[in-house]
Design a protein around this motif. Structure first.
Motif, mmCIF file in Angstrom:
data_model
loop_
_atom_site.group_PDB
_atom_site.id
_atom_site.type_symbol
_atom_site.label_atom_id
_atom_site.label_comp_id
_atom_site.label_asym_id
_atom_site.label_seq_id
_atom_site.Cartn_x
_atom_site.Cartn_y
_atom_site.Cartn_z
ATOM 1 N N ALA A 64 -7.221 0.347 8.612
ATOM 2 C CA ALA A 64 -6.493 1.389 7.886
ATOM 3 C C ALA A 64 -6.327 2.598 8.794
ATOM 4 O O ALA A 64 -7.316 3.181 9.257
ATOM 5 C CB ALA A 64 -7.242 1.772 6.614
ATOM 6 N N THR A 113 -5.340 6.281 8.918
ATOM 7 C CA THR A 113 -5.280 7.346 7.923
ATOM 8 C C THR A 113 -5.280 8.706 8.613
ATOM 9 O O THR A 113 -5.502 8.816 9.826
ATOM 10 C CB THR A 113 -6.472 7.273 6.957
ATOM 11 O OG1 THR A 113 -7.636 7.794 7.602
ATOM 12 C CG2 THR A 113 -6.732 5.855 6.490
ATOM 13 N N TYR A 124 0.833 -1.192 0.000
ATOM 14 C CA TYR A 124 0.000 0.000 0.000
ATOM 15 C C TYR A 124 0.871 1.247 0.000
ATOM 16 O O TYR A 124 2.042 1.215 0.399
ATOM 17 C CB TYR A 124 -0.942 0.009 1.213
ATOM 18 C CG TYR A 124 -0.251 -0.048 2.553
ATOM 19 C CD1 TYR A 124 0.128 1.111 3.228
ATOM 20 C CD2 TYR A 124 0.007 -1.268 3.162
ATOM 21 C CE1 TYR A 124 0.750 1.055 4.465
ATOM 22 C CE2 TYR A 124 0.629 -1.337 4.399
ATOM 23 C CZ TYR A 124 1.003 -0.176 5.046
ATOM 24 O OH TYR A 124 1.613 -0.233 6.274
ATOM 25 N N LEU A 132 -1.369 -0.229 7.651
ATOM 26 C CA LEU A 132 -2.405 -1.203 7.328
ATOM 27 C C LEU A 132 -2.105 -2.479 8.098
ATOM 28 O O LEU A 132 -0.956 -2.949 8.126
ATOM 29 C CB LEU A 132 -2.416 -1.488 5.823
ATOM 30 C CG LEU A 132 -3.603 -2.293 5.277
ATOM 31 C CD1 LEU A 132 -4.877 -1.443 5.357
ATOM 32 C CD2 LEU A 132 -3.346 -2.698 3.830
ATOM 33 N N LEU A 138 -3.276 7.292 3.855
ATOM 34 C CA LEU A 138 -3.111 5.984 4.482
ATOM 35 C C LEU A 138 -1.692 5.893 5.048
ATOM 36 O O LEU A 138 -0.709 6.052 4.332
ATOM 37 C CB LEU A 138 -3.349 4.867 3.452
ATOM 38 C CG LEU A 138 -3.164 3.436 3.966
ATOM 39 C CD1 LEU A 138 -4.108 3.139 5.115
ATOM 40 C CD2 LEU A 138 -3.379 2.438 2.835
#
Length: 993
Positions: free
Chosen positions: A197, A199, A146, A187, A184
């Protein structure tokens, strides 16, 4: 305005903290800095990671580097990286080490090879806008890559790639905030398998398929998040401070010293080590080390980036400008005072005094450490240096330089406010002093300087009244023994007792030796260090060699020794060892040595005081509590095989086994993972050939000419003060080559017998063929002679002689008869040799042509030419080859000619093994000759046919391509004549043929 005030307050706080506990790495034995000079590819290091094999990896802007504690192995684009700028490194459960590149590509290292899009095609399916910041691997071994923009790709164990999309709620939140970067930061998954998540807009939960609703579980705005040990640490995007998250999102603020929001963005890493110390790495404020919520250390490391802990407990911190720092695990348990506190000079000498504290000097000033405070002697001199310091019981302080002047300061006192030490009076030695020996029981001082005279100072007026004592030998050292007697170490050892110098027979064992150090261990045991090399213990007048009893040898000369209770501390120039029970030598036991795993720069002195070990070195003053010494266990290195080469061709060391056919040269190169300073020993053997281990410091070994069989190369490593590691093994299977197989010799013997048999049979066949050929040649030679001596020729010769006689030409008849007889003799001689000298053959031809010319009444002339390049007397040619063709020219070409004829014979080289012979005449030619041919002349055709066969057989025998070719000499003329070209073999006269 408020932010500015907060910033100013923070700076003031940091300044106070830095002055109190900051550590300058260049003067700290617990901190080691690595830069490009040590092997790093760049001093800009983004990330540090230790893999499952315990190698340390560094991600830099010039590639990645793997470190084993000794060697850096660097990788760049030329080695397979997609980019030289790598920002993160992480390993998955399959052992693949992933490299996160700044250009958003992913590479990984597996089985000593770098994989990228060219050799790992599934990587092409992972396409993202910006670089990935991390990945998460769940229990099913699915990896989620990610980036900050919420681009997530999953990679399953079968290397199938799937892009994960956003659901409507997340998309609407993103659009509502008008922020393409949803922010983000981290994770992971919870216990139910839902993804979490972290964020900038809160903490969300959702399923990996995105088919369910996304839930906002915590609206906290996250700037950065770092996993801890069973918990998380996060830095708030807008709220002040760092928070610890545990349980069901229980938030606890930590470290209030760094709470101001504008500075939070400078926090690059938060790490909790195995000792439960919390490390905070910032870009502009250095590195903070906390225990609980209290600051333990502050390190002035600029532009800090990443942090990790290795298997030996060392903390590694990377910097954007200064490379990498390694901090020893003992740094927080020991006390170290750097040279910056002492005029940037190391500590040269020290002495402990229970009432006052620890006296020490940096060579220019004298200090006292008491209750963690430093006091400085109020005495300054630009010309005098100090290398010795001691306090007497009468409160007199003695300082000076060995080999120079010594000073006595009386009536010393401390000013707690100014941290100064004052004195009432001071005195200087009357003579230079090589070394002082102090009897603390009587406050008596012995001084000597490079000769045979002692100066004894005693009483309250130190260095004012003295007594001279002369001996008859050069003095090396003096000391007071456990009985309180003064011992004088010279070429002979003496004792000073009752003001008399007497030979000391008890130490006759050390005559002609320099006693460098002397210590009293207990009431019955003394220690002697001899010339810096050997250490002896003496108990009840019996001497024991302690150096020989050590469990491991000390690789350098011992410089200093200190005793405390039942233990000894020994130092070399850079390391300190603890000898835990030296009295075991009395029981013929090995004496265990423990290495204190810290490297120092030039140790000057060690002593034990207040249950702590004090070390004076060029790094400053180090204090180690004795209780911590017991915890300084030397880590055992981890061995590995770097490379294996067969016949100088490198193979993959990751291969589980090595199979070789036939004998070969096998070279093993190996190393170990060792992040401590202790030297490493290697032990190896080739099981199947070696019965014992070979111990050495080299990192390679070569084996040659190994016989077929199964072998195993075993490698283990250890340190002089540690156990051996477990052995790593590399199986080697050597298959026998065809010629090494036992059946090979049987087949070889059978084959050899067959070859010999075939050779013999072939030789016999060749002999038979050669005999047959020779027999055939002899037969043809006889027939050739027979054809030349046929009745018709003899009849014509006799007729010619008779005709000469009838015409009363007795001279001609006699000449003819003589030549005829000579020709007969030459023909008979020719039959005895297969080859004849060219000169003889030319002579025989001339004789024959002369006979024919007489018989035919000079109807023709002849000419015989031999090329100038031919040495006729050195060459042999087959006999009776040319005459039949010459005879054919005379009989068929000249007999019917109405004018005078001409016959010529020319010899020249064809090649290196043959001669070319050309026979020409100006006769009637081949066609007309056939019409005149009668039956009686058929012997000529028979003779030429036999000659053809002879030439063919001779060509086979001498490996020459022979030739007989007829043609018209002058085509188109009424009498075209005949031209015969012959290619015949020849040999040189000395060839033995």
């Amino acid at each position: 305005m408020e932010t500015l005030k907060l910033r100013e307050c923070l700076f003031c706080l940091l300044l106070i903290l830095s002055a109190a506990c900051s550590l300058l790495t260049a003067q700290n034995p617990y901190i080691h800095q690595y830069t490009t000079q040590d092997g790093l590819p760049s001093n800009t290091v983004y990330y540090i990671f230790q893999d499952s094999k315990k190698f340390i990896w560094f991600a830099t802007d010039a590639g990645v580097s793997r470190y084993d504690g000794t060697n850096f192995t660097n990788f760049r684009k030329k080695d397979g990286l997609s980019s030289n700028e790598v920002i993160r490194i992480k390993e998955d459960s399959f052992g693949r080490i992933w490299f996160f590149n700044i250009n958003s590509d992913l590479d990984f290292f597996y089985q000593n090879k770098i994989f990228n899009k060219t050799n790992a095609s599934f990587l092409t399916a992972i396409k993202n806008k910006i670089f990935f910041i991390d990945f998460y691997q769940d229990k099913g071994k699915v990896i989620y890559f990610y980036n900050k923009q919420f681009e997530i790709y999953s990679l399953d164990p079968q290397n199938r790639v799937k892009k994960c999309g956003l659901d409507e709620e997340l998309t609407s939140r993103q659009m509502a905030n008008q922020n393409k970067d949803f922010g983000l930061r981290y994770l992971c998954k919870d216990s139910t398998g839902e993804l979490i998540a972290w964020t900038r807009k809160g903490i969300f939960k959702f399923t990996s398929s995105y088919k369910g609703r996304t839930k906002l579980v915590e609206p906290t705005e996250i700037w950065k998040v770092f996993p801890g040990r069973g918990n998380y640490y996060y830095v708030s995007a807008y709220k002040n401070g760092i928070f610890k998250i545990s349980g069901n999102f229980q938030f606890t603020p930590i470290f209030p010293h760094v709470q101001t929001a504008p500075f939070n963005i400078g926090i690059n890493s938060i790490f909790e080590d195995t000792g439960r110390f919390l490390w905070i790495v910032t870009f502009g404020q250095g590195v903070f080390c906390l225990r609980g919520n209290q600051l333990v250390r502050h390190y002035e490391i600029e532009q800090g980036q990443a942090i990790t802990e290795d298997n030996e407990g060392n903390i590694w911190i990377s910097s954007m400008k200064d490379g990498v720092y390694k901090i020893s695990p003992y740094n927080n348990a020991h006390m170290h005072y750097e040279t910056s506190l002492f005029g940037n000079m190391g500590i040269a000498a020290m002495d402990a005094n229970l009432p006052n504290g620890l006296w020490f000097t940096n060579g220019k000033a004298v200090y006292l450490l008491k209750n963690h405070d430093f006091y400085t002697l109020d005495y300054h001199s630009k010309t005098i240096s100090f290398s010795d310091v001691c306090q007497l019981k009468n409160n007199t302080l003695i300082v000076g330089e060995k080999g120079s002047w010594y000073f006595a300061f009386d009536g010393i006192s401390m000013d707690f406010a100014t941290k100064q030490i004052s004195y009432k009076t001071f005195a200087r030695t009357a003579y230079l002093g090589k070394k002082l020996t102090i009897n603390q029981k009587e406050d008596k001082i012995i001084n000597f300087f490079g000769g045979s005279t002692l100066f004894i100072y005693s009483g309250n007026q130190i260095f004012r009244n003295f007594k001279e004592v002369n001996i008859s030998d050069f003095i090396y050292n003096t000391f007071y023994d456990l009985r309180g007697d003064l011992i004088i170490n010279a070429r002979k050892n003496f004792i000073y007792r009752n003001e008399k110098i007497l030979p000391y027979t008890r130490l006759a064992h050390f005559d002609n030796k320099i006693i460098t150090d002397y210590l009293i261990i207990n009431d019955s045991t003394e220690l002697f260090r001899i010339e810096g090399d050997s250490i002896y213990l003496c108990c009840r007048n019996k001497f024991y060699n302690l150096s020989d009893a050590f469990s491991h040898p000390i690789d350098r000369q011992v410089k200093n020794i200190a005793s405390h209770k039942a233990a000894l501390y020994l130092s070399t120039v850079g390391n300190v060892y603890k000898c835990e029970n030296p009295l075991d030598v009395f029981r013929n036991r090995k004496v265990r040595l423990r290495l204190l795993d810290v490297n120092f720069r030039n140790i000057h002195e060690v002593l034990v005081f207040n249950d702590s070990l004090y070390i004076a070195s060029d790094d400053g003053l180090t204090i180690i509590p004795e209780a911590q010494v017991e915890k300084m266990n030397t880590s055992i290195p981890i061995p590995y095989i770097r490379s294996v080469s067969v016949n100088d061709q490198e193979t993959d060391p990751g291969t589980p086994g090595l199979t070789i056919r036939g004998s070969a040269k096998i070279a093993f190169s190996f190393g170990c993972i060792n992040y401590s300073s202790a030297p490493v020993l290697y032990a190896y053997k080739l099981d199947g050939m070696d019965s014992a281990w070979t111990t050495a410091t080299n990192r390679a070994v070569v084996y040659q000419n190994l016989t077929a069989g199964n072998y195993t190369f075993l490698l283990k490593v250890g340190k002089s003060t540690s156990e051996w590691s477990g052995a790593v093994a590399c199986p080697v299977h050597i298959k026998a080559s065809i010629w090494q197989h036992p059946l090979f010799f049987l087949f070889l013997a059978i084959f050899a017998l067959m070859v010999i048999s075939l050779f013999i049979m072939r030789r016999k066949n060749n002999q038979m063929k050669r005999q047959e050929l020779d027999h055939h040649l002899v037969t043809l030679e006889l027939k050739s002679l027979q054809s030349m001596m046929n009745p018709h020729f003899i009849f014509n010769a006799m007729g010619s002689i008779q005709n000469f006689l009838l015409l009363n030409k007795t001279g001609e008849a006699g000449l003819y008869l003589s030549q005829f007889a000579r020709l007969i003799r030459q023909n008979m001689n020719a039959i005895n040799a297969a080859m004849i000298n060219l000169d003889e053959e030319v002579d025989r031809l001339r004789n024959y042509l002369d006979l024919e010319k007489l018989r035919m009444e000079n109807k023709f002339d002849y000419r015989i030419d031999v090329d100038e390049s031919i040495e006729a007397d050195d060459i042999r040619i087959p006999s009776m080859i040319i005459q039949p063709f010459v005879e054919n020219s005379i009989w068929h070409g000249m007999s019917a000619l109405d004018c005078k004829g001409m016959v010529s014979v020319h010899f020249s080289f064809g090649d290196e093994k043959s001669l070319k012979v050309i026979i020409e005449d100006n006769g009637i030619g081949i066609k007309k000759a056939q019409s005149y041919q009668n039956k009686g002349e058929k012997h000529l055709n028979l003779g030429m046919e036999m000659t053809r066969k002879r030439l063919e057989l001779l060509g086979r025998k001498y490996a020459v391509k022979t030739l007989v070719e007829f043609s018209e000499a002058q085509p188109g003329n009424a009498n075209p004549g005949t031209r015969v070209e012959l290619i015949i073999p020849f040999v040189y006269f000395d060839s033995g043929v």
